[in-house]
Design an enzyme around this catalytic site. Structure first.
Site, PDB file in Angstrom:
ATOM      1  N   CYS A 120       0.659  -1.197   0.150  1.00 27.79           N
ATOM      2  CA  CYS A 120       0.056   0.007   0.031  1.00 27.79           C
ATOM      3  C   CYS A 120       0.747   1.114  -0.070  1.00 27.79           C
ATOM      4  CB  CYS A 120      -1.196  -0.032   0.942  1.00 27.79           C
ATOM      5  SG  CYS A 120      -2.191   1.042   0.921  1.00 27.79           S
ATOM      6  N   HIS A 228      -3.630  -4.784   0.144  1.00 25.61           N
ATOM      7  CA  HIS A 228      -3.063  -5.266   1.424  1.00 25.61           C
ATOM      8  C   HIS A 228      -3.054  -6.787   1.581  1.00 25.61           C
ATOM      9  CE1 HIS A 228      -2.514  -1.665   4.139  1.00 25.61           C
ATOM     10  NE2 HIS A 228      -3.239  -1.153   3.292  1.00 25.61           N
ATOM     11  N   GLU A 230      -1.943  -8.779   3.436  1.00 28.14           N
ATOM     12  CA  GLU A 230      -1.836  -9.486   4.797  1.00 28.14           C
ATOM     13  C   GLU A 230      -3.491  -9.434   5.313  1.00 28.14           C
ATOM     14  OE1 GLU A 230      -0.927  -6.548   3.902  1.00 28.14           O
ATOM     15  OE2 GLU A 230      -1.262  -5.063   5.443  1.00 28.14           O
TER      16      GLU A 230
END
Ligand code: MN
Length: 266
Positions: A120, A228, A230
């Site tokens: 990001c 993202h 994650e």
């Protein structure tokens, strides 16, 4: 084989005299899902603090020498001053202090040809560190763009992703041309930094969603994603739409570039 030691750049809570804990002190932090994602394949994640001046003080170069790879995490806006512009609105000032710390850190890892992954803000930071520019605010500067950020639903905001032919991402996901990713950003890459190649875009507004450094025969691994990973399921989705791009292949690709990665047998 030793486990890859991955440094994560810090987010900054700058000194705040009104904060009830650590009043007037700067705090450095990371977002837990990012550390857990990196650790999900056996790598060990460390937070890289900022450094102080002084003849005997550890430097960012010391961290680059000591670690196997760098993840630039998300967070505050990149300051327009870091790419030669004035903020169009005061709320888009960004975090110039963090920019300087991360740009220096990025260059130290690049110097040692150790892999770097930007998430990001991290992708934007890589672009700026290589001389590129950003849109300060997508809704203002790219009229008609899709919603790349929605505070209400945060990481449940998704848009399509188009993977470029002959990209590294295309080799990681053979046969996948169109997929979906989360989107939690209001800035975006504008003019590309030197040596960067576009790996994926949002097809409806052409927002750049992934870049890599064209190492031109050198062995530098630098990759940036605007989404993202994650926050997305590593390999198979259970809590998010099954059409989302799995996050595992990108992580294993990055860890593989450290030369120290061997997948744990289960
Ligand atoms: Mn997006």
């Amino acid at each position: 084989m030793t486990k890859p030691r991955i440094g994560i750049s810090s987010c900054f809570f700058h000194a705040d005299p009104t904060r009830p804990i650590f009043k007037g002190k700067t705090l450095l932090y990371l977002v837990e899902p990012l550390a857990h994602w990196i650790q999900s394949e056996g790598a060990i994640a460390y937070l890289i603090p900022s450094v102080s001046e002084g003849p005997h003080a550890a430097s960012l170069a010391d961290f680059a020498a000591d670690l196997d790879g760098l993840v630039l995490q998300g967070g505050a806006d990149v300051s327009p001053r870091s790419y030669g512009e004035e903020p169009l609105k005061p709320e888009w000032n960004g975090d110039f202090v963090r920019d300087q710390y991360e740009i220096a850190l990025f260059k130290e890892f690049l110097k040692l040809k150790k892999p770097v992954l930007g998430v990001c803000r991290g992708a934007q930071l890589i672009n700026v560190a290589l001389g590129g520019t950003l849109y300060q605010d997508i809704p203002t500067q790219v009229p008609g763009a899709v919603a790349h950020r929605n505070w209400e639903i945060y990481d449940q905001n998704f848009h399509d992703l188009e993977i470029q032919a002959r990209s590294r991402l295309a080799t990681l996901f053979p046969g996948v041309k169109k997929t979906r990713v989360n989107s939690v950003h209001h800035q975006a890459l504008r003019r590309l930094g030197q040596g960067l190649l576009v790996e994926a875009v949002c097809p409806s507004d052409q927002t750049i969603e992934a870049v890599r450094l064209d190492a031109d025969g050198a062995d530098s691994y630098v990759y940036g994603v605007q989404w993202h990973p994650e926050f997305q399921a590593p390999d198979r989705s259970e809590t998010t739409p099954s059409s989302l791009l799995p996050a595992g292949p990108l992580l294993r690709d990055f860890l593989g570039a450290t030369g120290k990665f061997k997948r744990k047998s289960r």
